[in-house]
Design an enzyme around this catalytic site. Sequence first.
Site, mmCIF file in Angstrom:
data_model
loop_
_atom_site.group_PDB
_atom_site.id
_atom_site.type_symbol
_atom_site.label_atom_id
_atom_site.label_comp_id
_atom_site.label_asym_id
_atom_site.label_seq_id
_atom_site.Cartn_x
_atom_site.Cartn_y
_atom_site.Cartn_z
ATOM 1 N N SER A 168 0.797 -1.216 0.000
ATOM 2 C CA SER A 168 0.000 0.000 0.000
ATOM 3 C C SER A 168 0.836 1.275 0.000
ATOM 4 C CB SER A 168 -0.938 -0.084 1.208
ATOM 5 O OG SER A 168 -1.778 1.011 1.280
ATOM 6 N N ASP B 152 -1.448 1.610 -3.638
ATOM 7 C CA ASP B 152 -2.205 0.532 -4.286
ATOM 8 C C ASP B 152 -3.614 1.006 -4.666
ATOM 9 O OD1 ASP B 152 -3.097 0.636 -1.649
ATOM 10 O OD2 ASP B 152 -3.404 -1.528 -1.488
ATOM 11 N N ASP C 91 -6.181 2.367 -3.059
ATOM 12 C CA ASP C 91 -7.425 2.198 -2.304
ATOM 13 C C ASP C 91 -7.702 3.381 -1.384
ATOM 14 O OD1 ASP C 91 -5.588 1.619 -0.339
ATOM 15 O OD2 ASP C 91 -6.410 -0.348 0.181
ATOM 16 N N GLU D 197 -12.693 6.548 6.153
ATOM 17 C CA GLU D 197 -11.711 6.966 7.141
ATOM 18 C C GLU D 197 -11.189 8.315 6.666
ATOM 19 O OE1 GLU D 197 -9.761 3.129 9.172
ATOM 20 O OE2 GLU D 197 -8.872 3.604 7.248
ATOM 21 N N ALA D 198 -10.737 9.151 7.622
ATOM 22 C CA ALA D 198 -10.216 10.462 7.248
ATOM 23 C C ALA D 198 -9.075 10.318 6.242
ATOM 24 C CB ALA D 198 -9.739 11.196 8.486
ATOM 25 N N ASN D 199 -8.349 9.191 6.316
ATOM 26 C CA ASN D 199 -7.202 8.992 5.419
ATOM 27 C C ASN D 199 -7.602 8.679 3.972
ATOM 28 O OD1 ASN D 199 -7.882 6.246 5.368
ATOM 29 N ND2 ASN D 199 -6.402 5.699 6.950
ATOM 30 N N ARG E 3 -4.529 5.168 20.781
ATOM 31 C CA ARG E 3 -4.829 3.780 20.413
ATOM 32 C C ARG E 3 -3.538 3.095 19.983
ATOM 33 N NH1 ARG E 3 -4.682 3.820 14.828
ATOM 34 N NH2 ARG E 3 -5.349 1.671 14.662
ATOM 35 N N PRO E 4 -3.461 1.777 20.217
ATOM 36 C CA PRO E 4 -2.288 1.084 19.699
ATOM 37 C C PRO E 4 -2.435 0.939 18.186
ATOM 38 C CG PRO E 4 -3.764 -0.463 20.815
ATOM 39 C CD PRO E 4 -4.386 0.890 20.933
ATOM 40 N N THR F 59 -0.589 -1.482 12.723
ATOM 41 C CA THR F 59 0.389 -1.765 11.669
ATOM 42 C C THR F 59 1.828 -1.433 12.066
ATOM 43 O OG1 THR F 59 0.204 0.436 10.712
ATOM 44 C CG2 THR F 59 -1.334 -1.217 9.885
#
Length: 560
Positions: A67, A286, A288, A389-391, A520-521, A524
């Site tokens: 990605s 990639d 997406d 998602e914001a991303n 948050r953990p 990735t």
Amino acid sequence: MNEDQRSLLLSSSSRFPPPQGVKLSYGTAGFRADASILQSTVYRVGILAALRAVKTQSVIGLMITASHNKVSDNGIKVADPSGGMLSQDWEPFADTLASARDPQQLVQLITEFVENEKITLDGAKSVEILLARDTRPSGESLLEAAKQGISSIIGAVALDMGILTTPTLHWMVRARNKGAKASEMDYFEQLSSSFRCLVDLIPSGSNTRNEADKLVVDGANGVGGEKLEILKKMLSGLVIDVRNSGKQGGVLNEGVGADYVQKEKVAPSGFGSQDVGIRCCSLDGDADRLVYFIVASTSSSKIELVDGDKILSLFAVFIKEQLSILNKKRDVNVNDGYQCCLGIVQTAYANGASTDYLKQLGLEVIFTPTGVKYLHEKAAQYDIGIYFEANGHGTILFSEQFLCWLEAKITEFSDVAKGSEPHKAAMRLLAVTKLINQAVGDALSGMLLVEAILQHMGWSIEKWNELYHDLPSRQLKVKVVDRTAVVTANAETVVAKPPGIQEAINAETAKYPRGRCFIRPSGTEDVIRVYAEASTENAADSLASSVAKLVDQKLGSGTS
Ligand code: 16G
Ligand code: MG
């Protein structure tokens, strides 16, 4: 498992010894690591995909990609029969397989798993696994490893689809399982014809675009840019200029791409003062993820980011408008009592201003943890579920029930109200169901929908960006000794464990007007992520850094 199958697995797995001293695990969306240590894992995921295909008696997909990550990384994602991500209940098996020490243990684990899952490995019926890869140089040999894994299961056949965007492979898996046309050209044709359909349905007078009004796309030097060069030739009514298509020698995701643009909030390489005021967007490696941006000034690389939240808002406004036209009792009685349930799905990363805006529109907004699999699952519970998602990763899902209703409406309108506004609204919605990828978030299909809606509304990118004003936000990451020590609840908005942290975050957040903060953990990377939002840039920065410090004190090595 019979003897032939057993010895086939033993012999092939001996050619793919696991890397020493590293434990790879199935992250949020699959495995990812430096490409040099992935052979064994990819081979084993090939086995998993073959087993999944036998179990479901359906086509499964395997995508070799890392990605938005650096070019020397690679990874593997699995597409389930629906075209969505691998079913979550198989993820633990993926982890177990990846960590098997030797061929004997691997075969032992597979034997136990197939017994539990009641999978019969007699090869009586052959199954297909579609394979594809992005443009990374390591992709070819990893794809070969995946093929070896697949052919270690008797009856499983690997079909190499070549270089594709991740969403194209997911789309193909879905299409093939539905018995529909499923080549890459079919995908391009579906996108271009449904885009054309939406453009043809634009109300006269609102489309004021001229030929010079182009869209400039940053292809992240990856597969998306390369494919867009083909797709754009099939589009009418849209002028696209592709930069960073990988052909000019730039490096994949280096100073380019949706992740870079969204996180750094600067223009990608190859964009500058000549682009001020032009509509620009970035794909990730990639294809997406998609974000739009406006180059803000001739003197710096600062941009106005038009992120996933704003794409979501644009889609929501359009869908809501079409639904209300469709449900209006005017020339014909179209309101037959069917209430379409529209849901919006976001994560804690969604800018608070976007959530407020969507709620003000009267929409139902729900939150899930980060990761497409969670958002997708939630969105699928609605007649129309829009998730982002914001991303920049997201799509719109339509239920089968809604599709049937819509098609019946269109037939009815064609008889009694041809060319009426409700008829056109229904046709637009049908075109959206074909344009927007139903399997997974797709930058190319999302981009065409954004373009069609902007033309429909007669909006410039600036006008779109004015829907609401983002609250200033800041993201930081903190290296900790053990990120699994942090357990979150309520869609990652509060820390459940270890005790005391949430209270400390609350106390910090309370100091800032419109303050919001969560940790948050990462799924990735080996870090804890910190997100903060407040009424000014300085306040968001200060809130983020004080919470990062707090995390470091309580959980860190004390080095960051
Ligand atoms: C993966 C996810 C993405 C998520 C990101 C979070 C998919 C296809 N991709 O890239 O949705 O935003 O992980 O990363 O699900 P993080 O856990 O490291 O913050
Ligand atoms: Mg991606």
